[in-house]
Design a protein around this motif. Structure first.
Motif, PDB file in Angstrom:
ATOM      1  N   THR A 148       0.841  -1.188   0.000  1.00  0.00           N
ATOM      2  CA  THR A 148       0.000   0.000   0.000  1.00  0.00           C
ATOM      3  C   THR A 148       0.881   1.244   0.000  1.00  0.00           C
ATOM      4  OG1 THR A 148      -1.676  -1.202   1.257  1.00  0.00           O
ATOM      5  CG2 THR A 148      -1.921   1.176   1.157  1.00  0.00           C
ATOM      6  N   PRO A 149       1.220   1.747  -1.189  1.00  0.00           N
ATOM      7  CA  PRO A 149       1.982   2.997  -1.261  1.00  0.00           C
ATOM      8  C   PRO A 149       1.042   4.211  -1.311  1.00  0.00           C
ATOM      9  CG  PRO A 149       1.914   1.977  -3.417  1.00  0.00           C
ATOM     10  CD  PRO A 149       1.145   1.087  -2.479  1.00  0.00           C
ATOM     11  N   VAL A 150       1.513   5.317  -0.754  1.00  0.00           N
ATOM     12  CA  VAL A 150       0.769   6.578  -0.799  1.00  0.00           C
ATOM     13  C   VAL A 150       1.705   7.634  -1.378  1.00  0.00           C
ATOM     14  CG1 VAL A 150      -0.406   8.345   0.563  1.00  0.00           C
ATOM     15  CG2 VAL A 150      -0.656   5.937   1.180  1.00  0.00           C
ATOM     16  N   PHE A 151       1.243   8.293  -2.444  1.00  0.00           N
ATOM     17  CA  PHE A 151       2.015   9.344  -3.104  1.00  0.00           C
ATOM     18  C   PHE A 151       1.297  10.677  -2.971  1.00  0.00           C
ATOM     19  CE2 PHE A 151       3.381   5.509  -5.272  1.00  0.00           C
ATOM     20  CZ  PHE A 151       4.745   5.709  -5.417  1.00  0.00           C
ATOM     21  N   LEU A 152       2.059  11.736  -2.847  1.00  0.00           N
ATOM     22  CA  LEU A 152       1.536  13.096  -2.860  1.00  0.00           C
ATOM     23  C   LEU A 152       2.371  13.872  -3.869  1.00  0.00           C
ATOM     24  CD1 LEU A 152      -0.360  15.245  -1.697  1.00  0.00           C
ATOM     25  CD2 LEU A 152       1.393  15.686   0.046  1.00  0.00           C
ATOM     26  N   ASN A 153       1.719  14.397  -4.907  1.00  0.00           N
ATOM     27  CA  ASN A 153       2.426  15.088  -5.993  1.00  0.00           C
ATOM     28  C   ASN A 153       3.548  14.225  -6.562  1.00  0.00           C
ATOM     29  OD1 ASN A 153       0.810  17.414  -5.714  1.00  0.00           O
ATOM     30  ND2 ASN A 153       2.130  18.143  -4.068  1.00  0.00           N
ATOM     31  N   LYS A 154       3.231  12.942  -6.744  1.00  0.00           N
ATOM     32  CA  LYS A 154       4.137  11.941  -7.312  1.00  0.00           C
ATOM     33  C   LYS A 154       5.356  11.642  -6.444  1.00  0.00           C
ATOM     34  CE  LYS A 154       2.658  12.172 -12.029  1.00  0.00           C
ATOM     35  NZ  LYS A 154       3.037  11.797 -13.352  1.00  0.00           N
ATOM     36  N   GLU A 155       5.352  12.096  -5.183  1.00  0.00           N
ATOM     37  CA  GLU A 155       6.433  11.781  -4.256  1.00  0.00           C
ATOM     38  C   GLU A 155       5.914  10.791  -3.225  1.00  0.00           C
ATOM     39  OE1 GLU A 155       8.908  14.771  -2.621  1.00  0.00           O
ATOM     40  OE2 GLU A 155       8.686  16.067  -4.366  1.00  0.00           O
ATOM     41  N   LEU A 156       6.687   9.754  -2.986  1.00  0.00           N
ATOM     42  CA  LEU A 156       6.295   8.706  -2.063  1.00  0.00           C
ATOM     43  C   LEU A 156       6.239   9.243  -0.633  1.00  0.00           C
ATOM     44  CD1 LEU A 156       5.650   5.682  -1.800  1.00  0.00           C
ATOM     45  CD2 LEU A 156       8.095   5.299  -1.446  1.00  0.00           C
ATOM     46  N   GLN A 157       5.083   9.085   0.004  1.00  0.00           N
ATOM     47  CA  GLN A 157       4.892   9.529   1.376  1.00  0.00           C
ATOM     48  C   GLN A 157       5.038   8.379   2.372  1.00  0.00           C
ATOM     49  OE1 GLN A 157       4.273  12.992   2.018  1.00  0.00           O
ATOM     50  NE2 GLN A 157       4.970  12.879  -0.103  1.00  0.00           N
ATOM     51  N   SER A 158       4.484   7.211   1.994  1.00  0.00           N
ATOM     52  CA  SER A 158       4.580   6.047   2.877  1.00  0.00           C
ATOM     53  C   SER A 158       4.322   4.784   2.083  1.00  0.00           C
ATOM     54  CB  SER A 158       3.575   6.147   4.021  1.00  0.00           C
ATOM     55  OG  SER A 158       2.258   6.074   3.522  1.00  0.00           O
ATOM     56  N   VAL A 159       4.807   3.656   2.628  1.00  0.00           N
ATOM     57  CA  VAL A 159       4.561   2.343   2.050  1.00  0.00           C
ATOM     58  C   VAL A 159       4.360   1.365   3.201  1.00  0.00           C
ATOM     59  CG1 VAL A 159       5.499   0.423   0.720  1.00  0.00           C
ATOM     60  CG2 VAL A 159       5.999   2.738   0.020  1.00  0.00           C
ATOM     61  N   THR A 160       3.311   0.559   3.101  1.00  0.00           N
ATOM     62  CA  THR A 160       3.180  -0.544   4.034  1.00  0.00           C
ATOM     63  C   THR A 160       3.247  -1.833   3.218  1.00  0.00           C
ATOM     64  OG1 THR A 160       0.773  -0.457   3.936  1.00  0.00           O
ATOM     65  CG2 THR A 160       1.818   0.704   5.740  1.00  0.00           C
ATOM     66  N   ALA A 161       3.898  -2.816   3.802  1.00  0.00           N
ATOM     67  CA  ALA A 161       4.046  -4.126   3.173  1.00  0.00           C
ATOM     68  C   ALA A 161       3.643  -5.174   4.206  1.00  0.00           C
ATOM     69  CB  ALA A 161       5.475  -4.345   2.707  1.00  0.00           C
ATOM     70  N   ASN A 162       2.474  -5.780   4.004  1.00  0.00           N
ATOM     71  CA  ASN A 162       1.934  -6.714   4.988  1.00  0.00           C
ATOM     72  C   ASN A 162       1.808  -8.116   4.407  1.00  0.00           C
ATOM     73  OD1 ASN A 162       1.420  -4.722   7.044  1.00  0.00           O
ATOM     74  ND2 ASN A 162      -0.253  -4.000   5.762  1.00  0.00           N
ATOM     75  N   SER A 163       1.985  -9.095   5.289  1.00  0.00           N
ATOM     76  CA  SER A 163       1.754 -10.480   4.876  1.00  0.00           C
ATOM     77  C   SER A 163       0.250 -10.701   4.703  1.00  0.00           C
ATOM     78  CB  SER A 163       2.315 -11.448   5.923  1.00  0.00           C
ATOM     79  OG  SER A 163       1.638 -11.273   7.147  1.00  0.00           O
ATOM     80  N   ILE A 164      -0.072 -11.655   3.863  1.00  0.00           N
ATOM     81  CA  ILE A 164      -1.463 -12.028   3.658  1.00  0.00           C
ATOM     82  C   ILE A 164      -1.639 -13.409   4.288  1.00  0.00           C
ATOM     83  CG2 ILE A 164      -3.221 -12.619   1.950  1.00  0.00           C
ATOM     84  CD1 ILE A 164      -1.912 -10.599   0.108  1.00  0.00           C
ATOM     85  N   GLU A 165      -2.408 -13.473   5.326  1.00  0.00           N
ATOM     86  CA  GLU A 165      -2.611 -14.743   6.027  1.00  0.00           C
ATOM     87  C   GLU A 165      -3.360 -15.707   5.119  1.00  0.00           C
ATOM     88  OE1 GLU A 165      -0.382 -13.405   8.883  1.00  0.00           O
ATOM     89  OE2 GLU A 165      -1.199 -15.419   8.959  1.00  0.00           O
ATOM     90  N   GLN A 166      -2.846 -16.920   5.008  1.00  0.00           N
ATOM     91  CA  GLN A 166      -3.455 -17.906   4.125  1.00  0.00           C
ATOM     92  C   GLN A 166      -4.209 -18.924   4.944  1.00  0.00           C
ATOM     93  OE1 GLN A 166      -0.548 -19.500   1.440  1.00  0.00           O
ATOM     94  NE2 GLN A 166       0.208 -17.472   0.961  1.00  0.00           N
TER      95      GLN A 166
END
Length: 60
Positions: A42-60
């Motif tokens: 889940t990346p979040v960009f503001l004016n094409k600049e990266l503000q934050s990224v979350t990388a989470n596991s997906i429970e199977q």
């Protein structure tokens, strides 16, 4: 596209992924290039600049 490095939530290896900075808010699933497990990115960009990224596991 912007390359971003982060730690896989499964194998803890440092990996990189290309993020599309043309979409401000997005969520998608991509497999880890090392262990092949699915990661919810889940990346979040503001004016094409990266503000934050979350990388989470997906429970199977």
């Amino acid at each position: 596209m912007e390359e971003h490095f982060f730690q896989c939530p499964y194998c803890w290896e440092q990996i990189s992924m290309l993020l599309d900075n043309s979409i401000p808010n997005q969520t998608y699933v991509e497999d880890c290039e090392v262990c092949c497990n699915p990661i919810e990115i889940t990346p979040v960009f503001l004016n094409k600049e990266l503000q934050s990224v979350t990388a989470n596991s997906i429970e199977q």
